[in-house]
Write a protein that holds these residues in place. Sequence first.
Motif, PDB file in Angstrom:
ATOM      1  N   LEU A  38      47.565  37.306  51.421  1.00  0.00           N
ATOM      2  CA  LEU A  38      47.186  36.139  51.860  1.00  0.00           C
ATOM      3  C   LEU A  38      45.941  35.792  51.562  1.00  0.00           C
ATOM      4  N   ARG A  39      44.921  36.463  51.403  1.00  0.00           N
ATOM      5  CA  ARG A  39      43.632  36.236  51.149  1.00  0.00           C
ATOM      6  C   ARG A  39      43.123  35.958  49.667  1.00  0.00           C
ATOM      7  N   VAL A  40      44.047  36.537  49.026  1.00  0.00           N
ATOM      8  CA  VAL A  40      43.891  36.131  47.517  1.00  0.00           C
ATOM      9  C   VAL A  40      44.762  34.770  47.389  1.00  0.00           C
ATOM     10  N   LEU A  41      45.851  34.522  48.015  1.00  0.00           N
ATOM     11  CA  LEU A  41      46.444  33.023  48.041  1.00  0.00           C
ATOM     12  C   LEU A  41      45.312  32.166  48.394  1.00  0.00           C
ATOM     13  N   ASP A  42      44.755  32.390  49.334  1.00  0.00           N
ATOM     14  CA  ASP A  42      43.758  31.391  49.821  1.00  0.00           C
ATOM     15  C   ASP A  42      42.510  31.110  48.774  1.00  0.00           C
ATOM     16  N   LEU A  75      42.785  31.851  45.454  1.00  0.00           N
ATOM     17  CA  LEU A  75      43.282  31.193  44.462  1.00  0.00           C
ATOM     18  C   LEU A  75      43.501  29.353  44.793  1.00  0.00           C
ATOM     19  N   GLN A  76      43.898  29.043  45.756  1.00  0.00           N
ATOM     20  CA  GLN A  76      44.140  27.890  46.220  1.00  0.00           C
ATOM     21  C   GLN A  76      42.835  26.904  46.463  1.00  0.00           C
ATOM     22  N   THR A  77      41.791  27.691  46.306  1.00  0.00           N
ATOM     23  CA  THR A  77      40.376  26.841  46.470  1.00  0.00           C
ATOM     24  C   THR A  77      39.893  26.378  45.125  1.00  0.00           C
ATOM     25  N   VAL A 115      52.783  33.570  42.406  1.00  0.00           N
ATOM     26  CA  VAL A 115      53.111  32.612  41.626  1.00  0.00           C
ATOM     27  C   VAL A 115      52.803  31.179  41.922  1.00  0.00           C
ATOM     28  N   ASP A 116      52.137  30.350  40.803  1.00  0.00           N
ATOM     29  CA  ASP A 116      51.631  29.235  41.429  1.00  0.00           C
ATOM     30  C   ASP A 116      52.923  28.202  41.266  1.00  0.00           C
ATOM     31  N   PRO A 117      52.459  26.938  41.704  1.00  0.00           N
ATOM     32  CA  PRO A 117      53.834  25.836  41.655  1.00  0.00           C
ATOM     33  C   PRO A 117      54.216  25.598  40.251  1.00  0.00           C
ATOM     34  N   SER A 118      53.461  25.974  39.196  1.00  0.00           N
ATOM     35  CA  SER A 118      54.106  25.909  37.854  1.00  0.00           C
ATOM     36  C   SER A 118      54.860  26.954  37.355  1.00  0.00           C
ATOM     37  N   ASP A 119      54.908  28.102  38.036  1.00  0.00           N
ATOM     38  CA  ASP A 119      55.701  29.423  37.883  1.00  0.00           C
ATOM     39  C   ASP A 119      54.737  30.388  37.005  1.00  0.00           C
ATOM     40  N   GLU A 120      53.264  30.137  37.095  1.00  0.00           N
ATOM     41  CA  GLU A 120      52.452  30.787  36.292  1.00  0.00           C
ATOM     42  C   GLU A 120      52.091  31.851  37.349  1.00  0.00           C
ATOM     43  N   ILE A 121      52.080  33.142  36.997  1.00  0.00           N
ATOM     44  CA  ILE A 121      51.425  34.077  37.658  1.00  0.00           C
ATOM     45  C   ILE A 121      49.938  34.407  37.795  1.00  0.00           C
ATOM     46  N   GLN A 122      49.515  34.198  39.012  1.00  0.00           N
ATOM     47  CA  GLN A 122      47.999  34.081  39.243  1.00  0.00           C
ATOM     48  C   GLN A 122      47.668  35.340  39.753  1.00  0.00           C
ATOM     49  N   PHE A 123      48.261  36.496  40.291  1.00  0.00           N
ATOM     50  CA  PHE A 123      47.933  37.634  40.769  1.00  0.00           C
ATOM     51  C   PHE A 123      49.292  38.502  40.816  1.00  0.00           C
ATOM     52  N   SER A 124      48.792  39.765  40.277  1.00  0.00           N
ATOM     53  CA  SER A 124      49.933  40.746  40.519  1.00  0.00           C
ATOM     54  C   SER A 124      49.267  42.165  40.658  1.00  0.00           C
ATOM     55  N   MET A 125      50.113  42.884  41.350  1.00  0.00           N
ATOM     56  CA  MET A 125      49.450  44.311  41.451  1.00  0.00           C
ATOM     57  C   MET A 125      50.588  45.193  41.915  1.00  0.00           C
ATOM     58  N   VAL A 126      50.603  46.363  41.519  1.00  0.00           N
ATOM     59  CA  VAL A 126      51.354  47.684  41.715  1.00  0.00           C
ATOM     60  C   VAL A 126      50.784  48.656  42.527  1.00  0.00           C
ATOM     61  N   THR A 127      51.527  49.227  43.572  1.00  0.00           N
ATOM     62  CA  THR A 127      50.840  50.472  44.029  1.00  0.00           C
ATOM     63  C   THR A 127      51.796  51.772  43.998  1.00  0.00           C
TER      64      THR A 127
END
Length: 184
Positions: A152-156, A158-160, A128-140
């Motif tokens: 962590l890789r996905v966060l990196d 997204l932050q680029t 979830v980004d600083p504006s509370d918008e979901i940027q990635f979701s996953m369910v296994t």
Amino acid sequence: MLTVGDTFPSFELTACVSLEKGAEFEEINHKTYEGKWKIFFAWPKDFTFVCPTEIAAFGRLTGEFADRDAQVLGFSGDSEYVHHAWRKDHPDLRDLPFPMLADSRHELMRDLGIEDAEGFARRAVFVVDPSDEIQFSMVTAGSVGRNPKEVLRVLDALQTDELCPCNWNKGDRTLDAAALLSGE
């Protein structure tokens, strides 16, 4: 289930944050970490087998998430007292550096759309980004643990704010769409 582009729901939950007497619990809500990236991950229930492997793995990476201005928050439908008992009982969970939120009324898991037919949380993760918008979701599947290093890789990525190719890792080159379109 909520997904990319949706707003993460408002919540107010009690969390187990420590085993120190008198400092075990804290109230945490949707504004507690306002302005930060948040990593929410849900597990089905405490005192199970796959769940502590994931929880401990997120715990070991909490410093790396913090270096990226991201707060890790885990939750299940168990109460804060059950979380506390599990932390005391399980050696890999005793010193967790992030809150274990107690969604005992199942409101957050219902709002996210991850409550299963038996009333347990699905094994889900949300970035979830600083504006509370979901940027990635996953369910296994319940039998398959998640990979916190992948989160962590996905966060990196997204932050680029750049286009990141398959298997991109922090420090790798991103894609230049204009150069690709012009054939460079």
